[in-house]
Structures are given as structure tokens and as C-alpha cells.
Motif scaffolding. Structure first.
Motif, mmCIF file in Angstrom:
data_model
loop_
_atom_site.group_PDB
_atom_site.id
_atom_site.type_symbol
_atom_site.label_atom_id
_atom_site.label_comp_id
_atom_site.label_asym_id
_atom_site.label_seq_id
_atom_site.Cartn_x
_atom_site.Cartn_y
_atom_site.Cartn_z
ATOM 1 N N ILE A 1 0.855 -1.184 0.000
ATOM 2 C CA ILE A 1 0.000 0.000 0.000
ATOM 3 C C ILE A 1 0.894 1.239 0.000
ATOM 4 O O ILE A 1 1.783 1.372 0.842
ATOM 5 N N GLY A 2 0.673 2.160 -0.938
ATOM 6 C CA GLY A 2 1.475 3.371 -0.998
ATOM 7 C C GLY A 2 2.794 3.150 -1.719
ATOM 8 O O GLY A 2 3.027 2.121 -2.348
ATOM 9 N N LYS A 3 3.707 4.133 -1.597
ATOM 10 C CA LYS A 3 4.995 4.034 -2.266
ATOM 11 C C LYS A 3 6.053 4.740 -1.438
ATOM 12 O O LYS A 3 5.766 5.531 -0.533
ATOM 13 N N GLY A 4 7.303 4.436 -1.755
ATOM 14 C CA GLY A 4 8.419 5.119 -1.115
ATOM 15 C C GLY A 4 8.538 4.821 0.369
ATOM 16 O O GLY A 4 8.244 3.720 0.842
ATOM 17 N N PHE B 1 -11.282 -1.171 10.578
ATOM 18 C CA PHE B 1 -10.837 -2.531 10.300
ATOM 19 C C PHE B 1 -11.223 -3.503 11.419
ATOM 20 O O PHE B 1 -11.198 -4.719 11.239
ATOM 21 N N GLY B 2 -11.534 -2.962 12.600
ATOM 22 C CA GLY B 2 -11.812 -3.802 13.771
ATOM 23 C C GLY B 2 -10.858 -3.439 14.894
ATOM 24 O O GLY B 2 -10.744 -2.269 15.261
ATOM 25 N N SER B 3 -10.141 -4.414 15.423
ATOM 26 C CA SER B 3 -9.187 -4.151 16.489
ATOM 27 C C SER B 3 -7.912 -4.953 16.240
ATOM 28 O O SER B 3 -7.896 -5.914 15.471
ATOM 29 N N GLY B 4 -6.841 -4.538 16.929
ATOM 30 C CA GLY B 4 -5.570 -5.216 16.755
ATOM 31 C C GLY B 4 -4.526 -4.655 17.705
ATOM 32 O O GLY B 4 -4.830 -3.877 18.605
ATOM 33 N N THR B 5 -3.286 -5.053 17.497
ATOM 34 C CA THR B 5 -2.177 -4.636 18.348
ATOM 35 C C THR B 5 -1.053 -4.094 17.475
ATOM 36 O O THR B 5 -0.697 -4.720 16.467
ATOM 37 N N VAL C 1 -1.548 -8.468 8.788
ATOM 38 C CA VAL C 1 -0.401 -7.711 9.277
ATOM 39 C C VAL C 1 -0.143 -6.532 8.343
ATOM 40 O O VAL C 1 -0.152 -6.689 7.112
ATOM 41 N N TYR C 2 0.076 -5.361 8.930
ATOM 42 C CA TYR C 2 0.462 -4.171 8.186
ATOM 43 C C TYR C 2 1.787 -3.695 8.785
ATOM 44 O O TYR C 2 1.852 -3.396 9.983
ATOM 45 N N VAL C 3 2.841 -3.633 7.986
ATOM 46 C CA VAL C 3 4.162 -3.339 8.526
ATOM 47 C C VAL C 3 4.905 -2.357 7.636
ATOM 48 O O VAL C 3 4.818 -2.411 6.407
ATOM 49 N N GLY C 4 5.631 -1.442 8.246
ATOM 50 C CA GLY C 4 6.424 -0.482 7.483
ATOM 51 C C GLY C 4 7.165 0.459 8.412
ATOM 52 O O GLY C 4 6.949 0.472 9.632
ATOM 53 N N ALA D 1 -4.011 2.697 6.954
ATOM 54 C CA ALA D 1 -3.875 1.696 5.895
ATOM 55 C C ALA D 1 -4.836 0.537 6.102
ATOM 56 O O ALA D 1 -5.474 0.053 5.151
ATOM 57 N N ALA D 2 -4.970 0.088 7.341
ATOM 58 C CA ALA D 2 -5.893 -1.006 7.646
ATOM 59 C C ALA D 2 -7.336 -0.597 7.397
ATOM 60 O O ALA D 2 -8.143 -1.366 6.848
ATOM 61 N N ASP D 3 -7.669 0.650 7.768
ATOM 62 C CA ASP D 3 -9.024 1.142 7.517
ATOM 63 C C ASP D 3 -9.306 1.235 6.017
ATOM 64 O O ASP D 3 -10.393 0.866 5.553
ATOM 65 N N GLY D 4 -8.325 1.707 5.260
ATOM 66 C CA GLY D 4 -8.517 1.860 3.827
ATOM 67 C C GLY D 4 -8.605 0.551 3.086
ATOM 68 O O GLY D 4 -9.155 0.478 1.975
#
Length: 418
Positions: free
Chosen positions: A334-337, A379-383, A400-403, A413-416
Motif C-alpha cells: 500500500i502506498g509508495k516510497g 478494520f476492527g481491532s488489533g495490536t 499484518v500491516y508493517v512499514g 492503511a488497515a481502515d482503507g
């Protein structure tokens, strides 16, 4: 100080100078933050002894000087200090593939395990290079030494503490060009390794300038500064000290956007560009040492019936420029750079155990909760697991969303993605 007035921004074309490595695989354990942190490889400066007066040079010219550097012989000593801001000392290593106790049949001398120690603390290393077929890297302890030696078709590693030896054939393609192969994929060690990863991320989301001069290990150097132009990155700046004579990176500096102590510090304290002694690359297993062959390290078979090795292949990409992961199985970028985020589907679709689920003891649940921040959104919930550089959001439904981005950027990002 002799400042250089170049303040130009380098666009996408510059990224081709060094090139971008494709990720072969993106391995994500539960605590994914440590994995990404270990592959970023960024660094702050050692003390300088003066600012030499050098001719002006533009950022583009300095990058070209690095790319054109043809030094194939050197020896020296350098230090690496890493401060990722993890809650427990050395926790980064425990999150890494091959560093969790699995696959330890490779023994204490296996490079993929041992070099993970460089992801935390301070280490002194000694290096010798004589062309593309001969390299030696040693990690020096108080009363011990760990060495990896590449001599033509063979790679040897020796841990004096355990008196164990690891032996393998040199990776395919080693010796085909000027680049010295790393002892472990995805684990940068020398200032040049770090510089290559940073320069591979240069694009239209990046500002690159020359900011004065420095003296490193008795050598005059220009200082190249790389900064993200995007908001939301956890990277503040990267500073590379480049040898004014031959273009070799001597020191590499990463500052976090949040300020404070530098994230990683790697730089030469002594360097010599003369041909190292041939004996530097000789290795014979000590009498009585346990020798493990790489092809003995099979731990089972994959779904295609192919034997798997105990030392897993790690992805060789870096967080800035995660677009290189696009197309990898289970990964969406998701996204760039510098603010790009890897969205990863965990097999089975399960997140961390939650309080009251009964999946883990209360003490263990408290430890997991202490490692991260609970977040909620569309997106819900998470850690969110945090380091000073890399953050990762693990949702309760197993995504998982990582960066190298802020917590808020991960939640957006998770919401989108919903």
C-alpha cells in the motif's frame, strides 16, 4: 567545515544507479516488527576528528562516485551499534527467522543465526576483502571471535566459543562481479552494505543532498544526506560518509524521526585499501572442532516435496521502497516510497490470543499486551508492535500491516483496506 551547496532532489532515475533487489520471500512470525527492523540497516556517525576542506561536489556526482567505485581490496575494523528501542535487550533477534531455536541443528557457527546478533547492542568487526572471490568478516568478542570466510568456491564459519565449524559451497554467482557476497542474505554488515540498501530506495519521494565533509578513520569524506519527503515515515535522515578519493562508503547514519539516540551506528575506525595478506582467507577446521555441512541441515519437506533447509532464505528488500515485494505470495503493498506499507495475510487468519480466550496463561497474555498498543478502527481491532524505526499492526482477524511508518499510518492503511 566546508559546506557543499548542492540541495537538489534526486528523482527516480537515480535509484537505478545501485538497483533494487527483489524480495524472494517475506517471512512473518507473530512479532513481525523485529523482522523488518533487522532488514532496514541504517546508521549514525562515529566521532569525527575534523572537517576537511574539499572541492564542492553535487549529490548526483557523489552518488555516481559511489557507483563507479572500483576498490576491490581493503581491510579494516569497524563498529556497529543498534538501538531499535525494543522493550527487552536482544528481543529483535528472537523475532527473526532461524533465531527462535528452530533450525539450530546448524550449530552455533551457522552464519544466518550468528549474524542476527548484529541487530542489537554494540559489536566490533574486522573485515578483509581481496576481489569478488575472497572475503573475511569477523565479530570480535572479549575473549572470543566468530569468523565467516569466503575463499573462491567455499564458505567457512567458525565460532571459537563453541568450537563449531559451518561449511558450505559459495552461493551461486559469488565471484561473478565486484560485489563481495554477504555471509547472510538480508543482513547488512559493512557501511557499504547499508549504503546500498539506502540508495536503492532513492526515488521521487526522497531528498538527497551533500552536507559538508568529515574525516572517518583518517580518511577525508563527503557527507551524503538522504531524507524522506513524505510525512508519516519513522525515518528522519540517513547520512553516508563517502571516501573523497575512491567513493567507498566509510560510515552510515540513520536518525529516527522521533529524535534521540541514533538507531544504528556503523563506521570504520581503521581502514586500509592495500591488498590483504593471502593468509587472511585461509581456513582449516581446528582439531577436534565439530564440523557441520550446509547440505546436512534439512528439516523436512515443503508442500511440493522439496527438502527445506534449517537456515531459511530471508527477503532481501528494505522497507523504503516496499514496492519490490509486490507480487510476493500473500503480500500487498500500500502506498509508495518511505511510507509504503506491506499488507500481509497470515495463513489461518488468526491474530494474537486475546484476554479471556483461554489460549494462553494470564502471565503470558500480560507479556504480549505489554509489547504492543491496542488499537481500533474501521478494520476492527488489533495490536501495534513498535520499534524506533519499524512498526507493525497485527489485526485480530489475522492481517499484518508493517512499514517504517507511524502507528496512525498503519491504522489508516488497515481502515482503507476494508
Amino acid at each position: 567545515m566546508a559546506p557543499n551547496d548542492s540541495a537538489e532532489t534526486i528523482g527516480e532515475a537515480t535509484g537505478t544507479v545501485v538497483g533494487r533487489r527483489k524480495a524472494a520471500r517475506y517471512i512473518v512470525p507473530v512479532a513481525v516488527a523485529g523482522v523488518a527492523a533487522a532488514t532496514i540497516g541504517l546508521v549514525p556517525a562515529l566521532a569525527n576528528s575534523g572537517d576537511p576542506d574539499l572541492p564542492k561536489i553535487s549529490a548526483q556526482e557523489l552518488i555516481e562516485k559511489i557507483a563507479a567505485s572500483d576498490e576491490e581490496q581493503l581491510s579494516g575494523t569497524f563498529k556497529i551499534s543498534t538501538d531499535l528501542g525494543l522493550p527487552l535487550d536482544g528481543l529483535a533477534g528472537s523475532f527473526l527467522p532461524g533465531a527462535d531455536g528452530e533450525g539450530k541443528d546448524g550449530g552455533a557457527a551457522a552464519p544466518q543465526d550468528k549474524l542476527m546478533e548484529l541487530t542489537s547492542g554494540t559489536h566490533t568487526l574486522r573485515v578483509a576483502v581481496d576481489g569478488p572471490e575472497k572475503q573475511r568478516l569477523s565479530i570480535l568478542g572479549k575473549a572470543s571471535e566468530y569468523s565467516v570466510v569466503h575463499n573462491k568456491g567455499e564458505v567457512w564459519a567458525y565460532d571459537s566459543t563453541s568450537d563449531e565449524v559451518y561449511h558450505a559451497e559459495a552461493p551461486e554467482g559469488a565471484g561473478a562481479g565486484k560485489e563481495a557476497p554477504r555471509a547472510s542474505k538480508g543482513v547488512p554488515a559493512t557501511p557499504k552494505d547499508f549504503a546500498e540498501q539506502a540508495l536503492a530506495a532513492v526515488g521521487d519521494t526522497t531528498s538527497v543532498t551533500v552536507d559538508g565533509t568529515a574525516q572517518v578513520a583518517g580518511r577525508d569524506a563527503y557527507q551524503l544526506v538522504i531524507k524522506p519527503k513524505q510525512e508519516g515515515s519513522t525515518v528522519g535522515s540517513i547520512r553516508i560518509a563517502v571516501d573523497a578519493e575512491n567513493g567507498v562508503p566509510l560510515k552510515f547514519t540513520l536518525a529516527a524521526a522521533s529524535g534521540g539516540k541514533a538507531v544504528v551506528d556503523a563506521g570504520f575506525t581503521k581502514v586500509d585499501f592495500a591488498k590483504p595478506a593471502a593468509s587472511s582467507f585461509d581456513f582449516t577446521p581446528p582439531k577436534g572442532a565439530k564440523v557441520t555441512e550446509a547440505d546436512e541441515l534439512e528439516t523436512g519437506k515443503d508442500e511440493h516435496g522439496k527438502a527445506q533447509k534449517a537456515l531459511p532464505e530471508q527477503f532481501s528488500g528494505q522497507i523504503p521502497g516496499l514496492e519490490g515485494l509486490e507480487g510476493s505470495e500473500g503480500v500487498n503493498v500500500i502506498g509508495k516510497g518511505w511510507t509504503s506499507i506491506a499488507a500481509i495475510e497470515i495463513p489461518g487468519g488468526k491474530g494474537l490470543p486475546t484476554s479471556g480466550s483461554g489460549d494462553v496463561p494470564a502471565e503470558a497474555q500480560g507479556f504480549l499486551d505489554a509489547l504492543g498498543d491496542k488499537v481500533t478502527g474501521k478494520f476492527g481491532s488489533g495490536t501495534v508492535f513498535k520499534t524506533r524505526l519499524v512498526n507493525a499492526l497485527l489485526t485480530d482477524d489475522g492481517k499484518v500491516y508493517v512499514g517504517a511508518v507511524t502507528k496512525d499510518a498503519l491504522v489508516r492503511a488497515a481502515d482503507g483496506a476494508k
